[in-house]
Design an enzyme around this catalytic site. Sequence first.
Site, PDB file in Angstrom:
ATOM      1  N   GLY A  36      53.724 -12.837  44.603  1.00 32.10           N
ATOM      2  CA  GLY A  36      52.413 -13.237  44.097  1.00 32.10           C
ATOM      3  C   GLY A  36      51.524 -12.013  43.967  1.00 32.10           C
ATOM      4  N   GLY A  37      50.225 -12.253  44.044  1.00 29.55           N
ATOM      5  CA  GLY A  37      49.265 -11.150  43.924  1.00 29.55           C
ATOM      6  C   GLY A  37      49.428 -10.101  45.004  1.00 29.55           C
ATOM      7  N   GLY A  47      57.616  18.602  19.849  1.00 28.55           N
ATOM      8  CA  GLY A  47      56.492  18.214  20.695  1.00 28.55           C
ATOM      9  C   GLY A  47      56.855  18.287  22.166  1.00 28.55           C
ATOM     10  N   ALA A  48      58.133  18.049  22.453  1.00 33.68           N
ATOM     11  CA  ALA A  48      58.566  18.067  23.854  1.00 33.68           C
ATOM     12  C   ALA A  48      58.384  19.451  24.471  1.00 33.68           C
ATOM     13  CB  ALA A  48      60.011  17.606  23.954  1.00 33.68           C
TER      14      ALA A  48
HETATM   15  C1  HXC Z   1      51.206 -19.683  55.807  1.00 38.08           C
HETATM   16  C2  HXC Z   1      53.434 -19.228  55.834  1.00 38.08           C
HETATM   17  C3  HXC Z   1      53.344 -18.653  54.555  1.00 38.08           C
HETATM   18  C4  HXC Z   1      52.088 -18.620  53.937  1.00 38.08           C
HETATM   19  C5  HXC Z   1      55.373 -18.520  55.213  1.00 38.08           C
HETATM   20  N1  HXC Z   1      54.702 -19.130  56.199  1.00 38.08           N
HETATM   21  N2  HXC Z   1      54.567 -18.223  54.193  1.00 38.08           N
HETATM   22  N3  HXC Z   1      52.356 -19.737  56.447  1.00 38.08           N
HETATM   23  N4  HXC Z   1      51.047 -19.149  54.590  1.00 38.08           N
HETATM   24  N5  HXC Z   1      51.918 -18.068  52.735  1.00 38.08           N
HETATM   25  C6  HXC Z   1      55.233 -19.603  57.463  1.00 38.08           C
HETATM   26  C7  HXC Z   1      56.181 -20.756  57.308  1.00 38.08           C
HETATM   27  O1  HXC Z   1      55.474 -21.968  57.280  1.00 38.08           O
HETATM   28  C8  HXC Z   1      57.010 -20.634  58.573  1.00 38.08           C
HETATM   29  O2  HXC Z   1      56.297 -21.151  59.657  1.00 38.08           O
HETATM   30  C9  HXC Z   1      57.100 -19.145  58.767  1.00 38.08           C
HETATM   31  O3  HXC Z   1      56.019 -18.587  58.020  1.00 38.08           O
HETATM   32  C10 HXC Z   1      58.391 -18.541  58.251  1.00 38.08           C
HETATM   33  O4  HXC Z   1      58.614 -19.020  56.944  1.00 38.08           O
HETATM   34  P1  HXC Z   1      59.990 -19.632  56.470  1.00 38.08           P
HETATM   35  O5  HXC Z   1      59.734 -20.335  55.203  1.00 38.08           O
HETATM   36  O6  HXC Z   1      60.631 -20.393  57.584  1.00 38.08           O
HETATM   37  O7  HXC Z   1      60.824 -18.301  56.252  1.00 38.08           O
HETATM   38  P2  HXC Z   1      61.885 -17.976  55.129  1.00 38.08           P
HETATM   39  O8  HXC Z   1      62.858 -19.109  54.984  1.00 38.08           O
HETATM   40  O9  HXC Z   1      62.421 -16.622  55.471  1.00 38.08           O
HETATM   41  O10 HXC Z   1      61.074 -17.880  53.762  1.00 38.08           O
HETATM   42  C11 HXC Z   1      60.079 -16.908  53.601  1.00 38.08           C
HETATM   43  C12 HXC Z   1      59.283 -17.186  52.323  1.00 38.08           C
HETATM   44  C13 HXC Z   1      58.722 -18.640  52.343  1.00 38.08           C
HETATM   45  C14 HXC Z   1      60.190 -16.951  51.097  1.00 38.08           C
HETATM   46  C15 HXC Z   1      58.159 -16.131  52.282  1.00 38.08           C
HETATM   47  O11 HXC Z   1      58.118 -18.851  53.598  1.00 38.08           O
HETATM   48  C16 HXC Z   1      57.740 -18.895  51.282  1.00 38.08           C
HETATM   49  O12 HXC Z   1      58.117 -19.135  50.127  1.00 38.08           O
HETATM   50  N6  HXC Z   1      56.469 -18.903  51.649  1.00 38.08           N
HETATM   51  C17 HXC Z   1      55.394 -19.193  50.740  1.00 38.08           C
HETATM   52  C18 HXC Z   1      55.190 -18.077  49.795  1.00 38.08           C
HETATM   53  C19 HXC Z   1      54.008 -18.333  48.923  1.00 38.08           C
HETATM   54  O13 HXC Z   1      54.063 -19.150  48.001  1.00 38.08           O
HETATM   55  N7  HXC Z   1      52.910 -17.642  49.268  1.00 38.08           N
HETATM   56  C20 HXC Z   1      51.705 -17.753  48.534  1.00 38.08           C
HETATM   57  C21 HXC Z   1      51.875 -16.816  47.380  1.00 38.08           C
HETATM   58  S1  HXC Z   1      50.456 -16.697  46.431  1.00 38.08           S
HETATM   59  P3  HXC Z   1      57.005 -21.806  60.921  1.00 38.08           P
HETATM   60  O14 HXC Z   1      55.874 -22.280  61.767  1.00 38.08           O
HETATM   61  O15 HXC Z   1      57.866 -22.899  60.405  1.00 38.08           O
HETATM   62  O16 HXC Z   1      57.795 -20.704  61.550  1.00 38.08           O
HETATM   63  C22 HXC Z   1      49.784 -15.353  47.030  1.00 38.08           C
HETATM   64  C23 HXC Z   1      48.545 -15.027  46.314  1.00 38.08           C
HETATM   65  C24 HXC Z   1      48.093 -13.678  46.661  1.00 38.08           C
HETATM   66  O17 HXC Z   1      50.220 -14.714  47.898  1.00 38.08           O
HETATM   67  C25 HXC Z   1      47.014 -13.380  45.676  1.00 38.08           C
HETATM   68  C26 HXC Z   1      46.409 -12.058  45.883  1.00 38.08           C
HETATM   69  C27 HXC Z   1      45.449 -11.771  44.815  1.00 38.08           C
END
Ligand code: HXC
Length: 511
Positions: A171-172, A406-407
Site C-alpha cells: 500500500g502507501g 550525445g552519449a
Molecule cells: C492491524 C494488522 C495489520 C494491520 C496485520 N495485522 N496487518 N493489524 N492493522 N494493517 C495483524 C493481524 O491481525 C495479526 O494479528 C498479526 O498482525 C499478524 O498478521 P497475520 O495476518 O497473521 O500475518 P501473515 O499471515 O504473515 O500476513 C501478513 C500480512 C497480512 C500479509 C501483512 O496480515 C495482511 O494482509 N494484513 C493487512 C495488510 C493491509 O491491507 N494493510 C493495509 C494496507 S493500506 P494477530 O492478533 O492475529 O496476531 C495501507 C495504507 C497506507 O497501508 C497508506 C499510506 C499513505
Amino acid sequence: MELDKKYSQLVELNKQAELGGGKERIEKQHSVGKKTARERILQLLDPGTFREIDKLVTHRSFDFGMQDKKYLGDGVITGYGKIHNRLVYLFAQDFTVFGGSLSRANADKIVKIQKMALQMGAPVIGLNDSGGARIQEGVESLAGYADIFYNNVISSGVIPQISAILGPCAGGAVYSPALTDFIFMVNNNSHMFVTGPDVIKTVTHEEVTKEALGGAITHSTKSGLAHFTGNDEEQTLMMIRELMSFLPSNNMEDPPVKTTIDPPDRMEESLQELVPADPNKPYDMHEIIDQVIDNKHFLEVQPEYAKNIICGFARFHGQPVGIVANQPNHLAGVLDINSSTKAARFVRFCDAFNLPLITFVDVPGFLPGTAQEYGGIIKHGAKLLFAFSEATVAKITIIIRKAYGGAYDVMSSKHIGADVNFAYPTAEIAVMGPEGAINILLKDKITAEEKITAVNEYREKFANPYKAAALGYIDEIIQPRDTRRKIMDALEMTRNKRKSNPPRKHGNIPL
Ligand code: HXC
C-alpha cells in the site's frame, strides 16, 4: 510505593516491552525465517551501542476493543546506536505487535527519530516489516504515514536514509522506502507493492504471486526499486553496514577515509591488453574497475538492473568515490531509459554526499528503437545529462574506448563540468561510429569494397582521442597501466574543489 517496588516496576516494564507481541508471536516470526526487530537491531549495530527511546509508548486507540490490547512500544522499536563507531538513528517495525502496523503513536516514534537524525546530522535506517496502516485507527494512521513521508523528503540530500524491507511492505507504506536513498531487500522474505495480488486479480484479472509481483528478484531486476539484495537477513544487515562505511553522516561532512595498504602508484600491466583491438568486441568493464580501485573492493549498486551501466562505491587510497561506467559486455554499453535513470539517481546521491565521481566511458550512443522513443528516452537520457551537469563534486572521466554522439557529452564530458578528462589511446571520440557515419555520408554512392576503405579511413581520421586532445577536451591521453595513479593524482588535485551553482530554489530535472 516502596523504593524497591518502584525500581522493580521499571525492570518489569522493560521486560514486558522487550517481549513485543509475546513468545508465541516471536516463535511464529522465527518459524518463517524472520528475526525479531530487536534481534535485527543487535545484528546491525556495533555491539552494546543501541540506546532505545520511547520504549513505553502505547497506542491511543479505543475502537475495536483496542483499549484492552496494548503492547509497550506499540509495534516499532526506535533509537540510536553506532555503525563503525559512527552515530546512526534507526527504527525497526515489530511484526509481533499488530503485524508491525503503523498507528498514530507508532508513527510519532518514527517521526521523532527522523527529526533528531536531521538535527544531529546522522543517517536514518528503517527496518521495515509491517502490515501497513493500523486498520483499527484509520485516518490517524494515514496522517502518520504522511508525516513520515514529509520528513523523508525534508531529510533527502541532508542525511543518508536507508531502508531495509524485511517482510511485507504494501500500500502507501511503500512510499517511505521509495523516498529514501537506498532500498535493501531479502530474497524470498520481503515484498513491496502498492496493490497486492488479490486487488490486481479483481481489477485487471491478472494472476500473480506475491513473490513475482514484489519480491526481491522482481525489484532488483525488473523495476529497479531495490538497490541491494541479500540472501538472508544477516547478509542484508551486513550489507547495510558495508554501505555505511562509504558514506558521510550528513551533507556537510566528507566521506570517511579508510587506511589501506594498496599502493597509490600501483601500475597494472594487464590493463594494456584488456581492451580488444577489434572495437566491436566486448570486454568486462568490471575488470578495469577492479584493477584500479583499492583492494578490488567494489560495492555495486543495482548490480542486476540495467547492467549496461555499472554504478557503485569504491575507494582510492582510502577515499570513497562513486563510480559510473558503461558496460560493453551488456548491450554494448549503450545508454537506454533504465541505465540513464539508474545512473542519474546514483550521480545525484554522490553529489549530495560529497563523493567524487569517477566515470569510465565506453558508450556507442543511445539505444535506437520505438520502444525507447515512446518510453521517453529523451527525457530519461536528459536526467543523466542534468545530474552530471549539476554535480559540483570532483568529476574525473576516463574514456576507454567509444564515446559517440550525445552519449559522449552526457558521460561526464569536459563540456558539462568534469575537472579532469583522460582518454586511453584506444578511445574513439566522434559524432558516430565509422559504419554509421559512412552509411549516412556516402549512402548508395559507393560499392561495398569502397565502403570498407571509407570506413577504415574514417576510423583512422576520427575514431581516436587526438582530435579531442588537440581541442583541450581531453586533458591527457594516458597508458592504461597508469590509470590508478592518474585517478589518484586527479583526486588529490581536486580535493579542495569549491564550486556551487547559482542560487535557486531548485533545478527542474526532467522527471
Ligand atoms: C492491524 C494488522 C495489520 C494491520 C496485520 N495485522 N496487518 N493489524 N492493522 N494493517 C495483524 C493481524 O491481525 C495479526 O494479528 C498479526 O498482525 C499478524 O498478521 P497475520 O495476518 O497473521 O500475518 P501473515 O499471515 O504473515 O500476513 C501478513 C500480512 C497480512 C500479509 C501483512 O496480515 C495482511 O494482509 N494484513 C493487512 C495488510 C493491509 O491491507 N494493510 C493495509 C494496507 S493500506 P494477530 O492478533 O492475529 O496476531 C495501507 C495504507 C497506507 O497501508 C497508506 C499510506 C499513505
